[in-house]
Design a protein around this motif. Structure first.
Motif, PDB file in Angstrom:
ATOM      1  N   LEU A  22      60.654  25.805 -17.500  1.00 33.23           N
ATOM      2  CA  LEU A  22      59.607  26.831 -17.470  1.00 33.23           C
ATOM      3  C   LEU A  22      60.213  28.226 -17.622  1.00 33.23           C
ATOM      4  CD1 LEU A  22      57.313  25.404 -14.660  1.00 33.23           C
ATOM      5  CD2 LEU A  22      56.785  25.550 -17.101  1.00 33.23           C
ATOM      6  N   ASP A  25      61.568  28.406 -21.477  1.00 33.58           N
ATOM      7  CA  ASP A  25      60.700  28.221 -22.639  1.00 33.58           C
ATOM      8  C   ASP A  25      59.290  28.802 -22.524  1.00 33.58           C
ATOM      9  OD1 ASP A  25      62.815  26.798 -23.726  1.00 33.58           O
ATOM     10  OD2 ASP A  25      61.981  24.839 -23.203  1.00 33.58           O
ATOM     11  N   PHE A  26      58.911  29.265 -21.337  1.00 33.43           N
ATOM     12  CA  PHE A  26      57.534  29.700 -21.132  1.00 33.43           C
ATOM     13  C   PHE A  26      57.476  31.109 -20.567  1.00 33.43           C
ATOM     14  CE2 PHE A  26      57.562  25.164 -21.322  1.00 33.43           C
ATOM     15  CZ  PHE A  26      56.423  24.845 -22.027  1.00 33.43           C
ATOM     16  N   SER A  27      56.463  31.860 -20.996  1.00 32.66           N
ATOM     17  CA  SER A  27      56.332  33.246 -20.564  1.00 32.66           C
ATOM     18  C   SER A  27      55.372  33.427 -19.399  1.00 32.66           C
ATOM     19  CB  SER A  27      55.875  34.122 -21.734  1.00 32.66           C
ATOM     20  OG  SER A  27      54.626  33.663 -22.231  1.00 32.66           O
ATOM     21  N   SER A  29      52.505  31.177 -16.447  1.00 36.29           N
ATOM     22  CA  SER A  29      51.748  30.028 -15.956  1.00 36.29           C
ATOM     23  C   SER A  29      50.321  30.487 -15.744  1.00 36.29           C
ATOM     24  CB  SER A  29      52.345  29.521 -14.641  1.00 36.29           C
ATOM     25  OG  SER A  29      53.621  28.994 -14.868  1.00 36.29           O
ATOM     26  N   VAL A  55      55.609  19.809 -20.133  1.00 32.89           N
ATOM     27  CA  VAL A  55      56.642  20.783 -20.511  1.00 32.89           C
ATOM     28  C   VAL A  55      57.997  20.128 -20.752  1.00 32.89           C
ATOM     29  CG1 VAL A  55      55.488  22.694 -19.325  1.00 32.89           C
ATOM     30  CG2 VAL A  55      57.258  21.411 -18.128  1.00 32.89           C
ATOM     31  N   GLU A  89      51.803  21.260 -19.489  1.00 33.43           N
ATOM     32  CA  GLU A  89      51.731  22.421 -20.391  1.00 33.43           C
ATOM     33  C   GLU A  89      50.284  22.696 -20.764  1.00 33.43           C
ATOM     34  OE1 GLU A  89      53.311  23.959 -24.746  1.00 33.43           O
ATOM     35  OE2 GLU A  89      54.348  22.297 -23.778  1.00 33.43           O
ATOM     36  N   TRP A  90      49.558  21.660 -21.174  1.00 30.09           N
ATOM     37  CA  TRP A  90      48.139  21.791 -21.486  1.00 30.09           C
ATOM     38  C   TRP A  90      47.459  20.428 -21.445  1.00 30.09           C
ATOM     39  CZ3 TRP A  90      47.373  18.789 -25.702  1.00 30.09           C
ATOM     40  CH2 TRP A  90      48.328  18.766 -26.715  1.00 30.09           C
ATOM     41  N   HIS A 122      50.586  26.374 -19.098  1.00 27.38           N
ATOM     42  CA  HIS A 122      51.688  27.318 -19.283  1.00 27.38           C
ATOM     43  C   HIS A 122      51.642  27.855 -20.703  1.00 27.38           C
ATOM     44  CE1 HIS A 122      53.485  25.963 -15.523  1.00 27.38           C
ATOM     45  NE2 HIS A 122      53.334  24.718 -15.941  1.00 27.38           N
ATOM     46  N   VAL A 123      52.068  29.114 -20.871  1.00 28.50           N
ATOM     47  CA  VAL A 123      52.098  29.752 -22.183  1.00 28.50           C
ATOM     48  C   VAL A 123      53.547  29.755 -22.675  1.00 28.50           C
ATOM     49  CG1 VAL A 123      51.667  31.887 -23.452  1.00 28.50           C
ATOM     50  CG2 VAL A 123      50.150  31.217 -21.572  1.00 28.50           C
ATOM     51  N   ARG A 124      53.755  29.141 -23.835  1.00 25.10           N
ATOM     52  CA  ARG A 124      55.086  29.094 -24.426  1.00 25.10           C
ATOM     53  C   ARG A 124      55.529  30.475 -24.900  1.00 25.10           C
ATOM     54  NH1 ARG A 124      58.243  24.859 -25.529  1.00 25.10           N
ATOM     55  NH2 ARG A 124      57.101  22.960 -25.118  1.00 25.10           N
ATOM     56  N   ASN A 125      56.836  30.731 -24.838  1.00 26.14           N
ATOM     57  CA  ASN A 125      57.388  31.953 -25.398  1.00 26.14           C
ATOM     58  C   ASN A 125      57.035  32.013 -26.883  1.00 26.14           C
ATOM     59  OD1 ASN A 125      58.641  32.638 -22.968  1.00 26.14           O
ATOM     60  ND2 ASN A 125      60.534  31.607 -23.519  1.00 26.14           N
TER      61      ASN A 125
END
Length: 127
Positions: A22, A25-27, A29, A55, A89-90, A122-125
């Motif tokens: 997280l 790779d993710f910007s 939650s 994720v 993730e979704w 979660h929002v991916r980078n």
């Protein structure tokens, strides 16, 4: 180490690995465990199937027929076994007008893509 201690250590290691993914790779939650529990309860009551992306499984989407909250951070869907809310993730479900209305009432973040609703965990980078 007894079996319970071994299991707790394994769970802690898996959670540490998830948090590292997280962070890398993710910007952001967007969903809490409480929100996922609400969604799971609602999906379970409506008998809707959904597709879930985790994720820590980069190239696979899983079809879930019974998404349910078990306890605390833990969820289950039968075929995959237990998983934690931070690993989602979704989740996607078929788009229906009443589904979008329900998600809005529950303040659940989602995107609509033609015939699908994607609940964003979660929002991916940006790539």
């Amino acid at each position: 180490m007894d079996p319970q201690e071994l299991q707790r250590a394994s769970i802690k290691a898996a959670e540490k690995d998830l948090r590292a993914i997280l962070d890398r790779d993710f910007s952001a939650s967007r969903m809490s465990t409480t929100k996922w529990a609400e969604v799971a309860e609602w999906l379970g009551a409506s008998s809707l199937k959904c597709n879930v992306k985790f994720v820590d499984v980069p190239d696979k989407v899983f079809e879930i027929k019974r998404f349910r909250h078990v306890t605390g951070d833990w969820f289950d869907c039968g075929s995959l076994g237990p998983f934690t809310s931070i690993s989602i993730e979704w989740a996607e479900i078929d788009h229906l007008e009443d589904i979008e209305k329900q998600l809005t009432e529950m303040s659940v973040p989602y995107d609509r893509e033609s015939d699908r609703i994607r609940i964003i965990g979660h929002v991916r980078n940006a790539e």
